[in-house]
Every structure is written in structure tokens, then in C-alpha cells.
Design a protein around this motif. Structure first.
Motif, PDB file in Angstrom:
ATOM      1  N   VAL A 128      65.237  50.547   4.984  1.00  0.00           N
ATOM      2  CA  VAL A 128      65.477  51.994   5.037  1.00  0.00           C
ATOM      3  C   VAL A 128      66.587  52.269   6.047  1.00  0.00           C
ATOM      4  N   TYR A 129      67.509  53.132   5.643  1.00  0.00           N
ATOM      5  CA  TYR A 129      68.656  53.523   6.477  1.00  0.00           C
ATOM      6  C   TYR A 129      68.815  55.034   6.402  1.00  0.00           C
ATOM      7  N   THR A 130      69.434  55.587   7.437  1.00  0.00           N
ATOM      8  CA  THR A 130      69.935  56.955   7.343  1.00  0.00           C
ATOM      9  C   THR A 130      71.438  56.852   7.131  1.00  0.00           C
ATOM     10  N   ILE A 131      71.989  57.822   6.423  1.00  0.00           N
ATOM     11  CA  ILE A 131      73.442  57.883   6.258  1.00  0.00           C
ATOM     12  C   ILE A 131      73.921  59.178   6.877  1.00  0.00           C
ATOM     13  N   SER A 132      75.142  59.160   7.428  1.00  0.00           N
ATOM     14  CA  SER A 132      75.640  60.352   8.102  1.00  0.00           C
ATOM     15  C   SER A 132      77.166  60.358   8.145  1.00  0.00           C
ATOM     16  N   PRO A 133      77.753  61.560   8.275  1.00  0.00           N
ATOM     17  CA  PRO A 133      79.207  61.663   8.357  1.00  0.00           C
ATOM     18  C   PRO A 133      79.749  61.268   9.731  1.00  0.00           C
ATOM     19  N   ALA A 134      78.919  61.358  10.765  1.00  0.00           N
ATOM     20  CA  ALA A 134      79.339  61.016  12.132  1.00  0.00           C
ATOM     21  C   ALA A 134      78.495  59.845  12.635  1.00  0.00           C
ATOM     22  N   LEU A 135      78.990  59.162  13.639  1.00  0.00           N
ATOM     23  CA  LEU A 135      78.283  58.019  14.198  1.00  0.00           C
ATOM     24  C   LEU A 135      76.911  58.462  14.715  1.00  0.00           C
ATOM     25  N   PRO A 136      75.837  57.917  14.127  1.00  0.00           N
ATOM     26  CA  PRO A 136      74.499  58.325  14.562  1.00  0.00           C
ATOM     27  C   PRO A 136      74.092  57.622  15.849  1.00  0.00           C
ATOM     28  N   ARG A 137      73.097  58.193  16.526  1.00  0.00           N
ATOM     29  CA  ARG A 137      72.537  57.531  17.698  1.00  0.00           C
ATOM     30  C   ARG A 137      71.662  56.388  17.222  1.00  0.00           C
ATOM     31  N   GLY A 138      71.545  55.376  18.028  1.00  0.00           N
ATOM     32  CA  GLY A 138      70.671  54.257  17.689  1.00  0.00           C
ATOM     33  C   GLY A 138      71.356  52.922  17.948  1.00  0.00           C
TER      34      GLY A 138
ATOM     35  N   ILE B 294      79.954  55.815  -0.978  1.00  0.00           N
ATOM     36  CA  ILE B 294      79.859  56.481  -2.288  1.00  0.00           C
ATOM     37  C   ILE B 294      79.449  57.939  -2.121  1.00  0.00           C
ATOM     38  N   ARG B 295      78.557  58.205  -1.183  1.00  0.00           N
ATOM     39  CA  ARG B 295      78.082  59.571  -0.932  1.00  0.00           C
ATOM     40  C   ARG B 295      79.022  60.385  -0.042  1.00  0.00           C
ATOM     41  N   GLY B 296      80.143  59.777   0.371  1.00  0.00           N
ATOM     42  CA  GLY B 296      81.109  60.501   1.188  1.00  0.00           C
ATOM     43  C   GLY B 296      80.818  60.464   2.677  1.00  0.00           C
ATOM     44  N   TYR B 297      79.948  59.565   3.099  1.00  0.00           N
ATOM     45  CA  TYR B 297      79.613  59.424   4.511  1.00  0.00           C
ATOM     46  C   TYR B 297      80.290  58.185   5.079  1.00  0.00           C
ATOM     47  N   GLY B 298      80.475  58.172   6.382  1.00  0.00           N
ATOM     48  CA  GLY B 298      81.156  57.051   7.005  1.00  0.00           C
ATOM     49  C   GLY B 298      80.256  56.116   7.776  1.00  0.00           C
ATOM     50  N   PHE B 299      78.972  56.481   7.927  1.00  0.00           N
ATOM     51  CA  PHE B 299      78.095  55.692   8.793  1.00  0.00           C
ATOM     52  C   PHE B 299      76.696  55.579   8.212  1.00  0.00           C
ATOM     53  N   ALA B 300      76.012  54.539   8.654  1.00  0.00           N
ATOM     54  CA  ALA B 300      74.602  54.340   8.320  1.00  0.00           C
ATOM     55  C   ALA B 300      73.909  53.798   9.563  1.00  0.00           C
ATOM     56  N   ARG B 301      72.617  54.035   9.633  1.00  0.00           N
ATOM     57  CA  ARG B 301      71.819  53.499  10.741  1.00  0.00           C
ATOM     58  C   ARG B 301      70.573  52.855  10.168  1.00  0.00           C
ATOM     59  N   HIS B 302      70.336  51.622  10.553  1.00  0.00           N
ATOM     60  CA  HIS B 302      69.160  50.888  10.106  1.00  0.00           C
ATOM     61  C   HIS B 302      67.918  51.497  10.748  1.00  0.00           C
ATOM     62  N   VAL B 303      66.898  51.763   9.933  1.00  0.00           N
ATOM     63  CA  VAL B 303      65.636  52.301  10.436  1.00  0.00           C
ATOM     64  C   VAL B 303      64.589  51.192  10.509  1.00  0.00           C
TER      65      VAL B 303
ATOM     66  N   ALA C 256      74.687  46.873   1.124  1.00  0.00           N
ATOM     67  CA  ALA C 256      74.285  47.905   0.162  1.00  0.00           C
ATOM     68  C   ALA C 256      74.279  49.281   0.810  1.00  0.00           C
ATOM     69  N   ALA C 257      73.747  49.371   2.017  1.00  0.00           N
ATOM     70  CA  ALA C 257      73.675  50.658   2.715  1.00  0.00           C
ATOM     71  C   ALA C 257      75.069  51.188   3.046  1.00  0.00           C
ATOM     72  N   ALA C 258      75.946  50.319   3.482  1.00  0.00           N
ATOM     73  CA  ALA C 258      77.307  50.745   3.832  1.00  0.00           C
ATOM     74  C   ALA C 258      78.053  51.251   2.606  1.00  0.00           C
ATOM     75  N   GLN C 259      77.953  50.539   1.494  1.00  0.00           N
ATOM     76  CA  GLN C 259      78.633  50.977   0.273  1.00  0.00           C
ATOM     77  C   GLN C 259      78.040  52.287  -0.232  1.00  0.00           C
ATOM     78  N   TYR C 260      76.730  52.424  -0.158  1.00  0.00           N
ATOM     79  CA  TYR C 260      76.069  53.658  -0.584  1.00  0.00           C
ATOM     80  C   TYR C 260      76.559  54.841   0.256  1.00  0.00           C
TER      81      TYR C 260
END
Length: 130
Positions: free
Chosen positions: A99-109, A74-83, A67-71
Motif C-alpha cells: 500500500v502506498y499513498t500518491i501525492s503531487p508534492a513530496l510527502p512526509r515519511g 499515470i495519475r499526474g502525481y510526482g511522488f509516492a510514499r510506502h505505507v 508499480a507505485a511510481a509508474q501509477y
């Protein structure tokens, strides 16, 4: 001696009639009951996923990841990070609050997701996305 041989033969005959391989385990397929999504703040997103017939908690986590990856896509981002994820079971139904963060670049974590790769994997494994 003959008596022991007859008992042994009877035991072998019984074993031949019984499938003891253990290779085939009958397990009902997971039932994916839905995802509710809430944007918490900017790039922080909460997912409530619900499942029945969960074989392992990893199944519930995989559903939330999908779900997080597809979201993210949909929002135009390429990455998510599990919180974080909280799970509970009520009357046999499993629920996760993830809870996840979404971002256009590979996040730290440690638990980062490449959204395109994860969505492809979800489709290949029959796990629905948002």
C-alpha cells in the motif's frame, strides 16, 4: 619427503583444474508475473505484485515500488510514499500486498519515492512498471 611433495603437487594440479574464484554465480533472472492495482481511498493505492525466482525479498519490494511510481505518474502525481507491505510465498511464487499513498508534492515519511527517478531506475534495471 618425496611422497609429501607428490601429494602436494597432485593437490595443486587438482586446484588448477577447478574454478574456485566464486565470482560467477549462476542465478535465474526474476520472473515478473504481474501487478493488480486498486484505488482504496483518494490517494491510497494497493498493489498486488507476483514474482517467481525471487533472489531476495528486496526484489519483490523493488517491483512494488516500480508499480507505485509508474501509477503515480499515470495519475499526474510526482511522488509516492510506502505505507506497508505484506509478503507470502505459495508453491514457490512470491506475492506482495503493498500500500502506498500518491501525492503531487513530496510527502512526509521515511520511504518516499520520487516517481520519475524510480521509474527511470526500474527501466535501467529491467523491472517492469504498471
Amino acid at each position: 619427503m618425496i611422497r609429501v611433495a607428490l601429494i602436494s603437487l597432485a593437490g595443486l594440479a587438482l586446484m588448477a583444474c577447478t574454478d574456485v574464484s566464486g565470482d560467477e554465480v549462476s542465478r535465474a533472472a526474476p520472473d515478473y508475473l504481474g501487478v493488480d492495482t486498486s484505488l482504496l481511498d483518494g490517494d491510497l493505492v494497493q498493489f498486488h505484485v507476483t514474482m517467481d525466482r525471487v533472489g531476495a525479498l528486496e526484489d519483490l519490494n523493488d517491483y512494488a515500488d516500480c508499480a507505485a511510481a509508474q501509477y503515480a505518474l499515470i495519475r499526474g502525481y510526482g511522488f509516492a510514499r510506502h505505507v506497508r507491505t505484506k509478503t507470502k510465498q505459495e508453491a514457490g511464487i512470491w506475492k506482495a500486498d503493498a500500500v502506498y499513498t500518491i501525492s503531487p508534492a513530496l510527502p512526509r515519511g521515511l520511504r518516499t519515492l520520487d516517481a520519475e527517478v524510480v521509474v527511470q531506475d526500474c527501466k535501467a534495471n529491467g523491472i517492469p512498471t504498471v
